[in-house]
Design a protein around this motif. Structure first.
Motif, PDB file in Angstrom:
ATOM      1  N   LEU A 138      13.454   6.263 -59.125  1.00 37.88           N
ATOM      2  CA  LEU A 138      14.873   6.233 -58.891  1.00 37.88           C
ATOM      3  C   LEU A 138      15.212   5.209 -60.316  1.00 37.88           C
ATOM      4  O   LEU A 138      16.787   5.563 -60.838  1.00 37.88           O
ATOM      5  CB  LEU A 138      15.413   5.470 -57.784  1.00 37.88           C
ATOM      6  N   ARG A 139      14.537   4.447 -60.864  1.00 37.79           N
ATOM      7  CA  ARG A 139      15.312   3.528 -61.735  1.00 37.79           C
ATOM      8  C   ARG A 139      15.476   4.179 -63.118  1.00 37.79           C
ATOM      9  O   ARG A 139      16.577   4.162 -63.564  1.00 37.79           O
ATOM     10  CB  ARG A 139      13.929   2.585 -62.191  1.00 37.79           C
ATOM     11  N   GLY A 140      14.479   5.093 -63.618  1.00 37.48           N
ATOM     12  CA  GLY A 140      14.586   6.068 -64.863  1.00 37.48           C
ATOM     13  C   GLY A 140      15.665   7.103 -64.505  1.00 37.48           C
ATOM     14  O   GLY A 140      16.603   7.106 -65.570  1.00 37.48           O
ATOM     15  N   ALA A 141      15.875   7.642 -63.397  1.00 36.10           N
ATOM     16  CA  ALA A 141      16.828   8.729 -63.469  1.00 36.10           C
ATOM     17  C   ALA A 141      18.173   8.198 -63.264  1.00 36.10           C
ATOM     18  O   ALA A 141      19.031   8.550 -63.953  1.00 36.10           O
ATOM     19  CB  ALA A 141      16.508   9.228 -62.048  1.00 36.10           C
ATOM     20  N   GLY A 191      27.246  18.493 -64.698  1.00 40.50           N
ATOM     21  CA  GLY A 191      26.150  18.396 -63.754  1.00 40.50           C
ATOM     22  C   GLY A 191      24.727  18.068 -64.387  1.00 40.50           C
ATOM     23  O   GLY A 191      24.806  18.203 -65.960  1.00 40.50           O
ATOM     24  N   VAL A 192      23.763  17.622 -63.747  1.00 40.74           N
ATOM     25  CA  VAL A 192      22.604  17.569 -64.340  1.00 40.74           C
ATOM     26  C   VAL A 192      21.567  18.461 -63.430  1.00 40.74           C
ATOM     27  O   VAL A 192      21.675  18.808 -62.479  1.00 40.74           O
ATOM     28  CB  VAL A 192      22.133  16.056 -64.121  1.00 40.74           C
ATOM     29  N   VAL A 193      20.340  18.608 -64.354  1.00 42.05           N
ATOM     30  CA  VAL A 193      19.539  19.484 -63.767  1.00 42.05           C
ATOM     31  C   VAL A 193      18.000  18.908 -64.088  1.00 42.05           C
ATOM     32  O   VAL A 193      17.984  18.077 -65.143  1.00 42.05           O
ATOM     33  CB  VAL A 193      19.569  21.055 -64.236  1.00 42.05           C
ATOM     34  N   ALA A 194      16.947  19.031 -63.243  1.00 40.02           N
ATOM     35  CA  ALA A 194      15.723  18.737 -63.368  1.00 40.02           C
ATOM     36  C   ALA A 194      14.625  19.428 -62.948  1.00 40.02           C
ATOM     37  O   ALA A 194      15.169  20.218 -61.894  1.00 40.02           O
ATOM     38  CB  ALA A 194      15.571  17.369 -62.788  1.00 40.02           C
ATOM     39  N   ALA A 231      14.860  25.393 -65.347  1.00 36.55           N
ATOM     40  CA  ALA A 231      15.694  24.475 -65.703  1.00 36.55           C
ATOM     41  C   ALA A 231      16.360  24.510 -66.940  1.00 36.55           C
ATOM     42  O   ALA A 231      17.546  24.472 -67.068  1.00 36.55           O
ATOM     43  CB  ALA A 231      15.042  23.235 -65.411  1.00 36.55           C
ATOM     44  N   GLN A 232      15.664  24.737 -67.916  1.00 33.98           N
ATOM     45  CA  GLN A 232      16.065  24.838 -69.292  1.00 33.98           C
ATOM     46  C   GLN A 232      16.967  25.950 -69.451  1.00 33.98           C
ATOM     47  O   GLN A 232      17.961  26.010 -70.324  1.00 33.98           O
ATOM     48  CB  GLN A 232      14.676  24.847 -70.471  1.00 33.98           C
ATOM     49  N   THR A 285      23.035  18.965 -68.103  1.00 35.93           N
ATOM     50  CA  THR A 285      22.250  17.933 -69.136  1.00 35.93           C
ATOM     51  C   THR A 285      20.931  17.878 -68.315  1.00 35.93           C
ATOM     52  O   THR A 285      20.782  17.637 -66.931  1.00 35.93           O
ATOM     53  CB  THR A 285      22.747  16.365 -68.774  1.00 35.93           C
ATOM     54  N   TYR A 286      19.782  17.877 -68.864  1.00 37.24           N
ATOM     55  CA  TYR A 286      18.562  17.971 -68.286  1.00 37.24           C
ATOM     56  C   TYR A 286      17.939  16.490 -68.504  1.00 37.24           C
ATOM     57  O   TYR A 286      18.023  15.693 -69.323  1.00 37.24           O
ATOM     58  CB  TYR A 286      17.655  18.803 -69.235  1.00 37.24           C
ATOM     59  N   VAL A 287      17.555  16.033 -66.990  1.00 34.81           N
ATOM     60  CA  VAL A 287      17.055  14.712 -67.121  1.00 34.81           C
ATOM     61  C   VAL A 287      15.594  14.837 -66.876  1.00 34.81           C
ATOM     62  O   VAL A 287      14.994  15.238 -65.975  1.00 34.81           O
ATOM     63  CB  VAL A 287      17.776  13.700 -65.785  1.00 34.81           C
ATOM     64  N   HIS A 288      14.782  14.643 -67.814  1.00 38.65           N
ATOM     65  CA  HIS A 288      13.385  14.342 -68.031  1.00 38.65           C
ATOM     66  C   HIS A 288      12.786  13.599 -67.388  1.00 38.65           C
ATOM     67  O   HIS A 288      13.290  12.318 -67.119  1.00 38.65           O
ATOM     68  CB  HIS A 288      12.880  14.333 -69.423  1.00 38.65           C
TER      69      HIS A 288
END
Length: 509
Positions: free
Chosen positions: A52-55, A70-73, A131-132, A141-144
Motif C-alpha cells: 500500500l505504501r509504494g502504490a 486512470g491507472v492500471v497495474a 496492462a501495457q 498510467t502504469y503503476v509498477h
C-alpha cells in the motif's frame, strides 16, 4: 547511492492510507535462538501488506491529467489490493489485470476496493502485456509493483520507521525480496543512518532472481520460478531496484518451502497472526543466519511483509512445518514380513513420537514402512537415530528432503505394481489451478501414451501438482518430453526417485 533516496523517502506521502506498524519483540523466538528477535509488522496494514505504501506514494505524485485517465497495474496479489485502496482514497479509476489463475479470494478483495478487474492470461507476464496494451491504447498510467523510484520511496518508509522505533542500530535487518522494491527502499534509508547494520535480502530458493543478478554482475531472467511464495515469485530483479541494492545489500540468503512453513508457525506462536509464505520469508532467513553464524545476544529484525494467504493453504503449510523446523524426519524402513515385526520395529524407535505410519503388504519376505518421527532439531538426533536403526539390522532411507515423498508418495503407499506395466516413467508436474488446466494436460498426452498412475493435490494456491506414471518406450522418450514442453507446464522426471522406487515402482517376480 542511498543519499539520492533519503529526501524521496522523507517526503513520501503514505500515511493517508497506510499506518505506522509496530516493531514487536518475538519473545518465543528470541529465547529459542538466544538473540533479540524483532518483527516489523507490515501484516497489520489495512490491506495486510506493505504494498500500500509504494502504490499510494506513486499515485499521489501523478498530475491531475494523469489521474483523470486512470491507472492500471498487473498483479495477482498484494500490489493489486494496495493500488485499489490507494485509487479509492484518491478517487481515481483503477484497472487491475490479473491472471485467470488468481484465486477468487484475491479477485474479490480487489473488487471490494472499487477497482475494475480484468482477467487475462495464465501468468503474470501475460497479464502485464495486456496492462501495457491498455497504457498504449487509453493513455492510462502504469503503476509498477516495484521498479519505480516513487514506489521504492514509499516502501522505504518501512526502513524509516524501523530506525525511529528501534532507536539504536540493529545488528542485521532481513528483508524479503521479490522484485526488490522493499529491499531497495529499506536498504537506502537504513544504510544511510546505520551504515554498520547488515541488510540482508531473503529469497525463495526457487525464485532467487537477486542472487542470480549479484552472481553474474547484471540482471538476468530465471528460466523457472517457484510459486509457493507467490508474493516473491519474480523472474527478474527490477532495473532500478538492482541499481540501488547491488552496492548496499550485505548478502542474500535463500530458503526453501519447509523453512518458510516453519517460519509461518513461528510468527503465529509469537503473534497469533498467520503470515503468507512471502511474509514469513525474512524470518526464515533470519533463523538460517543465526544458526550459521552461531551468534548470541544480537539484535535481529525480520520484516513480516504480508498476511494474504488462502485458508485452504494452511493444511499444506501445517504438513510441512515440522520438517521445516527439523522436528520431524521422514524415513523408509525395510522390516521382515513376519509376525511381531511391527512391535520389534516400534521398540527399536524407543519413546519417540510417531507422526505417520504407512504400510502395505508387498511380498512374503519384507515390507517397506513409510514412517514420520519426531526428532530434536539442530543436533545429531537424526543421525543417531539412523545409525541406531542400522546397528539393529534395519535398511533405512532418509526421505526428509525428498519432494516426491512429501508431496505424493506418503498419500499413495499401496504396494508395488506387478510386472505388467512396461517402460513406466514418472513425472512430477506443476500446472495453473484453473478450470480446464488438468484436462489440457491429459488431452495433450492423447491416446499415444498410457497413464499407469496419477495423484493430484490442490494446495489452495494458484497452482496444483500431480505425480503421473506413463508407459513410455525408450524410443518414445524424446517425443514424450517434447509433448510435455509444448503444454508449457513445469515438470520434472522422477523415474529414478528413491521414494517412487521403494513404494510404487514395478516389482518383477
Amino acid at each position: 547511492m542511498p543519499e539520492s533516496y533519503i529526501k524521496r523517502i522523507l517526503d513520501a506521502r503514505v500515511y493517508d492510507v497506510a499506518k505506522e506498524t509496530p516493531v514487536d519483540r518475538a519473545e518465543l523466538m528470541s529465547r529459542r535462538l538466544g538473540n533479540n528477535v524483532w518483527l516489523k509488522r507490515e501484516d497489520l496494514q489495512p490491506v495486510f501488506s506493505f504494498k500500500l505504501r509504494g502504490a499510494y506514494n506513486k499515485m499521489n505524485r501523478l498530475s491531475e491529467a494523469q489521474r483523470a485517465l486512470g491507472v492500471v497495474a498487473a498483479s495477482a496479489g498484494n500490489h493489486a489490493q494496495g493500488l485499489a485502496m490507494a485509487a479509492q482514497k484518491l478517487n481515481v479509476k483503477a484497472t487491475i489485470v490479473m491472471p485467470r489463475t488468481t484465486p477468487q479470494i484475491k479477485v474479490d478483495a480487489v473488487r471490494r476496493r472499487g477497482a475494475r478487474v480484468v482477467l487475462r492470461g495464465d501468468s503474470y507476464d501475460e497479464a502485464a502485456d495486456y496492462a501495457q496494451q491498455l497504457v498504449a491504447e487509453k493513455g492510462m498510467t502504469y503503476v509498477h509493483p516495484f521498479d519505480d523510484p516513487d514506489v521504492i520511496a514509499g516502501q522505504g518508509t518501512v526502513g524509516m520507521e524501523i530506525v525511529r522505533q528501534h532507536q539504536k542500530p540493529l545488528d542485521a535487518i532481513f528483508v524479503p525480496v521479490g522484485g526488490g522494491g522493499l529491499l531497495a527502499g529499506v536498504a537506502a534509508y537504513v544504510k544511510y543512518v546505520w551504515p554498520q547494520t547488515r541488510v540482508i535480502g531473503v529469497e525463495p530458493e526457487d525464485a532467487a532472481c537477486l542472487k542470480l543478478a549479484l552472481e553474474r554482475g547484471r540482471r538476468a531472467v530465471l528460466p523457472e520460478v517457484g510459486l509457493f511464495a507467490d508474493g516473491c515469485a519474480v523472474a527478474q530483479i527490477g532495473k532500478e531496484t538492482f541499481r540501488v541494492v547491488r552496492n548496499l545489500v550485505d548478502e542474500v540468503i535463500t530458503v526453501g518451502t519447509d523453512e518458510m512453513c516453519a517460519a509461518i508457525k513461528d510468527i503465529f506462536e509469537d503473534t497469533r497472526s498467520i503470515a503468507e509464505p512471502a511474509g514469513a520469508l525474512a524470518l526464515a532467513g533470519l533463523k538460517l543466519y543465526a544458526d550459521r553464524e552461531g551468534i548470541e545476544g544480537a539484535d535481529l529484525l525480520a520484516i513480516v511483509s504480508g498476511a494474504n494467504t488462502n485458508f485452504d493453504r494452511l493444511r499444506y503449510i501445517s504438513e510441512r512445518t515440522e520438517i521445516g523446523e527439523q522436528r520431524e524426519a521422514v524415513l523408509s524402513v525395510t522390516i521382515p514380513e513376519k509376525p511381531g515385526s511391527f512391535r520389534t520395529f516400534c521398540n527399536a524407535l524407543g519413546r519417540r513420537n510417531i507422526t505417520e505410519f504407512n504400510y502395505r503388504f508387498a511380498d512374503a519376505a519384507s515390507a517397506q514402512v513409510f514412517v514420520g518421527l519426531s526428532v530434536v532439531p539442530g543436533g545429531d538426533d537424526l543421525a543417531e537415530l539412523l545409525a541406531g536403526l542400522a546397528r539393529k539390522g534395519y535398511d533405512v532411507v532418509d526421505l526428509t528432503d525428498n519432494e516426491v515423498a512429501k508431496l505424493h508418495v506418503r498419500y499413495m503407499v499401496g504396494g508395488h505394481v506387478p510386472g505388467t506395466i512396461e517402460n513406466e516413467r514418472v513425472y512430477r508436474v506443476e500446472f495453473p489451478e484453473r478450470p480446464g488446466a488438468l484436462a489440457k494436460f491429459l488431452s495433450a498426452l492423447g491416446q499415444r501414451w498410457s497413464i499407469s498412475m496419477f495423484h493430484y493435490r490442490n494446495h489452495g494456491a494458484a497452482y496444483g501438482r500431480i505425480l503421473v506414471g506413463v508407459g513410455v518406450a525408450p524410443s518414445e522418450k524424446k517425443a514424450f518430453t517434447a509433448a510435455l514442453e509444448e503444454i508449457g507446464y513445469r515438470f520434472w522426471d522422477e523415474s529414478d526417485n528413491v521414494a517412487y522406487q521403494l513404494y510404487l515402482g514395478r516389482r518383477d517376480g
